[in-house]
Design a protein around this motif. Structure first.
Motif, PDB file in Angstrom:
ATOM      1  N   MET A 178       0.825  -1.210   0.000  1.00 41.23           N
ATOM      2  CA  MET A 178       0.000   0.000   0.000  1.00 41.23           C
ATOM      3  C   MET A 178       0.856   1.255   0.000  1.00 41.23           C
ATOM      4  SD  MET A 178      -3.403  -0.478   0.094  1.00 41.23           S
ATOM      5  CE  MET A 178      -4.071   0.949   0.976  1.00 41.23           C
ATOM      6  N   VAL A 179       2.019   1.184   0.639  1.00 45.36           N
ATOM      7  CA  VAL A 179       2.857   2.377   0.807  1.00 45.36           C
ATOM      8  C   VAL A 179       4.056   2.371  -0.139  1.00 45.36           C
ATOM      9  CG1 VAL A 179       4.264   3.676   2.465  1.00 45.36           C
ATOM     10  CG2 VAL A 179       2.124   2.606   3.210  1.00 45.36           C
ATOM     11  N   LEU A 180       4.699   1.198  -0.308  1.00 49.39           N
ATOM     12  CA  LEU A 180       5.939   1.125  -1.076  1.00 49.39           C
ATOM     13  C   LEU A 180       5.785   0.425  -2.416  1.00 49.39           C
ATOM     14  CD1 LEU A 180       8.438   0.058   1.742  1.00 49.39           C
ATOM     15  CD2 LEU A 180       7.891   2.367   0.977  1.00 49.39           C
ATOM     16  N   GLY A 181       4.605  -0.134  -2.677  1.00 46.70           N
ATOM     17  CA  GLY A 181       4.462  -0.933  -3.881  1.00 46.70           C
ATOM     18  C   GLY A 181       5.286  -2.205  -3.757  1.00 46.70           C
ATOM     19  N   PRO A 198      11.269   1.405   4.223  1.00 47.85           N
ATOM     20  CA  PRO A 198      10.399   2.576   4.328  1.00 47.85           C
ATOM     21  C   PRO A 198      11.097   3.711   5.086  1.00 47.85           C
ATOM     22  CG  PRO A 198       9.777   0.959   5.971  1.00 47.85           C
ATOM     23  CD  PRO A 198      10.850   0.318   5.136  1.00 47.85           C
ATOM     24  N   THR A 199      10.749   4.921   4.742  1.00 53.04           N
ATOM     25  CA  THR A 199      11.184   6.053   5.556  1.00 53.04           C
ATOM     26  C   THR A 199      10.389   6.041   6.866  1.00 53.04           C
ATOM     27  OG1 THR A 199       9.507   7.557   4.670  1.00 53.04           O
ATOM     28  CG2 THR A 199      11.592   7.394   3.454  1.00 53.04           C
ATOM     29  N   MET A 200      10.774   6.893   7.796  1.00 48.23           N
ATOM     30  CA  MET A 200      10.039   6.961   9.059  1.00 48.23           C
ATOM     31  C   MET A 200       8.581   7.337   8.814  1.00 48.23           C
ATOM     32  SD  MET A 200      11.929   5.995  11.528  1.00 48.23           S
ATOM     33  CE  MET A 200      10.878   6.538  12.873  1.00 48.23           C
ATOM     34  N   GLN A 201       8.361   8.269   7.893  1.00 53.85           N
ATOM     35  CA  GLN A 201       6.998   8.692   7.584  1.00 53.85           C
ATOM     36  C   GLN A 201       6.210   7.548   6.940  1.00 53.85           C
ATOM     37  OE1 GLN A 201       9.762  10.362   6.753  1.00 53.85           O
ATOM     38  NE2 GLN A 201       9.645  12.186   8.083  1.00 53.85           N
ATOM     39  N   GLU A 202       6.847   6.800   6.059  1.00 54.78           N
ATOM     40  CA  GLU A 202       6.172   5.675   5.409  1.00 54.78           C
ATOM     41  C   GLU A 202       5.848   4.568   6.411  1.00 54.78           C
ATOM     42  OE1 GLU A 202       8.016   6.055   0.885  1.00 54.78           O
ATOM     43  OE2 GLU A 202       9.152   5.038   2.458  1.00 54.78           O
ATOM     44  N   ALA A 262       8.318 -12.421  -2.587  1.00 54.61           N
ATOM     45  CA  ALA A 262       8.526 -10.992  -2.830  1.00 54.61           C
ATOM     46  C   ALA A 262       7.178 -10.282  -2.979  1.00 54.61           C
ATOM     47  CB  ALA A 262       9.372 -10.796  -4.080  1.00 54.61           C
ATOM     48  N   PRO A 263       7.078  -9.038  -2.446  1.00 54.74           N
ATOM     49  CA  PRO A 263       8.157  -8.225  -1.887  1.00 54.74           C
ATOM     50  C   PRO A 263       8.415  -8.425  -0.390  1.00 54.74           C
ATOM     51  CG  PRO A 263       6.172  -6.921  -2.000  1.00 54.74           C
ATOM     52  CD  PRO A 263       5.822  -8.265  -2.590  1.00 54.74           C
TER      53      PRO A 263
END
Length: 561
Positions: free
Chosen positions: A172-175, A181-185, A211-212
């Motif tokens: 949902m966030v990174l595909g 992920p970043t802290m925000q992600e 994967a992923p």
């Protein structure tokens, strides 16, 4: 002492009196059964009365008034079976009766292995287009609340619960990208877990081989697990390795559970790959040590020597970066293809290299394809297909994935029977089907599934109880019922007890058996005479009814909106 006969007479009349408490007879009484209550206790003779979907009384109910009576003489009455990993998120929308499940005696399914039905966005729908097309489903939900509402609107034949997949929230966030992920992600991912738990998910799950998912580091998973744990969730996992690195994978699961503050369930426990055959005693000791240290960890198994997964799992994780479309591009590129071939042919501990784990190409059975041109290959081994195509087996893997856009599913013979039996015998191991609900006809009947889809629970009753005496019948039933109910915190199901929901099966233990085989899997198990879901027969006299009495079971974090 003279009062005792009178007291006995009063006790005998008590069920009749209770049946009239509401001025009406019981809805149903199962009479003359060998009652196996799910706790592991020996069977006893008794009758079971049902009213308004719940067990109203258990005992000597010969005189009790009832709208209907079932004579279970010579048969076992037990709690309905709980499938600890069912995979029916999509097929329950195709055929909500799920015949392959109910003819096994399954009345409740838990699902959501890493990927889950929700949360969902347009990017995931596009990436997974072939799966929705394959089952002719239009996804019209984004959250679990909407997905569950769709199930309740159409009706379902069994009870149904789901984890939220860690892979799902990552996508949902990174595909499908291979990065942290970043802290925000990560905060967005954590929020998605909370929303899913509040919508009714029963916990967080991972499927770290596919994967992923392998791109997620342990710290990321702990952060997500902690959010689920705060809301009473469970951490269930297809571990990062089920082969050479399995002990380290167990340690990772233990760490996630400990630091996330939630119990751990290892899905489909196995010693995968020919080099690991005979390691189950070591695996059991490792889990027992974790339990002795205070970690609440248990497992489940489907008790077959072959697993079932996406054929693309044979390809190294790095080659999946960006999703299936990128994987197919790499398989078409000569330089990338050569690199993939070399890595598959080289033993490695950084990932579960299934090409190294199998005895040979004859151990891979193609089961499900999407491309119509490939349907004749369903039910054939990789060795047979390679011979038909005039190619070496490893190139056949690549070309088959290209032709089917990485959709193909396979059964893989990679376990030893002694390891399978030893895992099943552990007191903390329950049972999972690890296959979607299906049917021998219609759209679903066009596939060639693993026979476990139809036969897991009856196979255990036939093979491990009746033929090999590896389990007592009462212990097998405990593994099907009270043990999974305890793990999933289903406090109103899983045992036969007054006041609980009437999920009940009635069968002859001398007759119950699986009929599905690897050559001919689309065959319903036989021997279930009656299967009741919430007090309503979905199998009646050995035949399927059209009833859809199942309920969506929501987890402890559920908030009604």
């Amino acid at each position: 002492m003279k009062l005792l006969p009178s007291l006995r007479k009063l006790a005998a009349l008590l069920p009749l009196a209770l049946s009239c408490v509401y001025g009406q007879p019981y809805d149903l009484v199962i009479r003359n059964a060998h009652v196996i209550d799910g706790t592991g206790s020996p069977w006893y003779s008794g009758d079971i009365a049902i009213r308004d979907g719940r067990i109203a009384a258990i005992g000597a109910l010969a005189q009790a008034a009832a709208r209907r009576a079932i004579d279970a003489r010579g048969m076992v009455a037990a709690p309905g079976f709980i499938d600890m990993l069912g995979q029916s998120e999509l097929t329950i929308l195709v055929n909500p009766h799920l015949p392959s499940k109910i003819f096994q005696g399954i009345t409740t399914e838990i699902t959501g292995e890493g990927n889950s039905a929700a949360p969902l966005n347009d990017a995931i729908v596009r990436a997974d287009r072939l799966a929705y097309e394959h089952y002719q489903i239009t996804p019209d939900w984004t959250r679990f609340s909407q997905y569950f509402a769709r199930l309740e609107k159409q009706g379902i034949g069994i009870n149904f619960a789901s984890y939220v997949g860690a892979t799902q929230v990552r996508r949902m966030v990174l595909g499908d990208m291979n990065r942290d992920p970043t802290m925000q992600e990560l905060e967005r991912m954590k929020a998605l877990v909370v929303y899913a738990m509040e919508d009714g998910a029963v916990g967080l799950s991972t499927s770290l081989q596919y994967a992923p998912a392998p791109y997620a580091k342990t710290a990321e998973l702990i952060a997500l697990a902690r959010e689920s744990g705060k809301l009473g969730g469970i951490y269930a996992t297809h571990m990062r390795s089920e082969g050479d690195a399995i002990l380290g994978a167990i340690d990772e699961a233990v760490r996630i559970g400990r630091e996330g503050g939630l119990p751990v369930e290892i899905w489909h426990l196995k010693a995968a790959g020919k080099s690991n055959w005979g390691r189950m005693p070591e695996i059991v000791r490792h889990i027992e040590a974790a339990r002795a240290s205070g970690v609440d960890i248990s497992a489940d198994t489907y008790a077959y020597p072959a697993w079932f997964n996406n054929f693309s799992a044979f390809i190294p994780p790095w080659a999946h970066d960006g999703g299936d479309a990128k994987l197919v591009e790499r398989l078409k590129d000569p330089a990338m293809r050569a690199r993939i071939r070399k890595e598959m042919q080289t033993p490695a501990k950084g990932w579960d290299n299934e090409w190294q784990e199998i005895p040979g190409p004859e151990a891979i059975l193609v089961s499900v394809a999407h491309n119509p041109k490939l349907l004749p290959l369903q039910g054939k081994t990789l060795a047979q297909i390679a011979k038909m195509w005039g190619k070496v087996p490893i190139d056949t893997v690549f070309d088959l994935l290209i032709e089917d856009n990485a959709f193909t599913m396979v059964a893989v013979f990679g376990m030893s029977e002694p390891d399978v039996a030893l895992a099943l015998q552990q007191p903390w191991v329950s049972v999972d089907n690890d296959s979607q609900g299906t049917a021998p006809d219609g759209l679903l009947g066009k596939e060639h599934p693993h026979p476990r889809a139809y036969g897991t629970f009856p196979r255990i009753l036939r093979k491990f109880v009746r033929e090999e005496h590896a389990l007592r019948l009462e212990e097998a039933i405990r593994k099907f019922t009270a043990l999974p109910a305890q793990r999933m915190r289903l406090t109103d199901r899983g045992v036969l007890k007054q006041g609980l929901w009437a999920d009940v099966v009635v069968f002859d233990p001398a007759v119950i058996r699986d009929t599905a085989t690897f050559d001919d899997p689309n065959q319903l198990s036989v021997g279930m005479q009656y299967v009741l879901v919430n007090g309503v027969p979905v199998i009646d006299g050995g035949k399927m009814t059209q009833a859809l009495p199942g309920k969506v079971l929501r987890g402890p974090g559920f908030k009604s909106r």
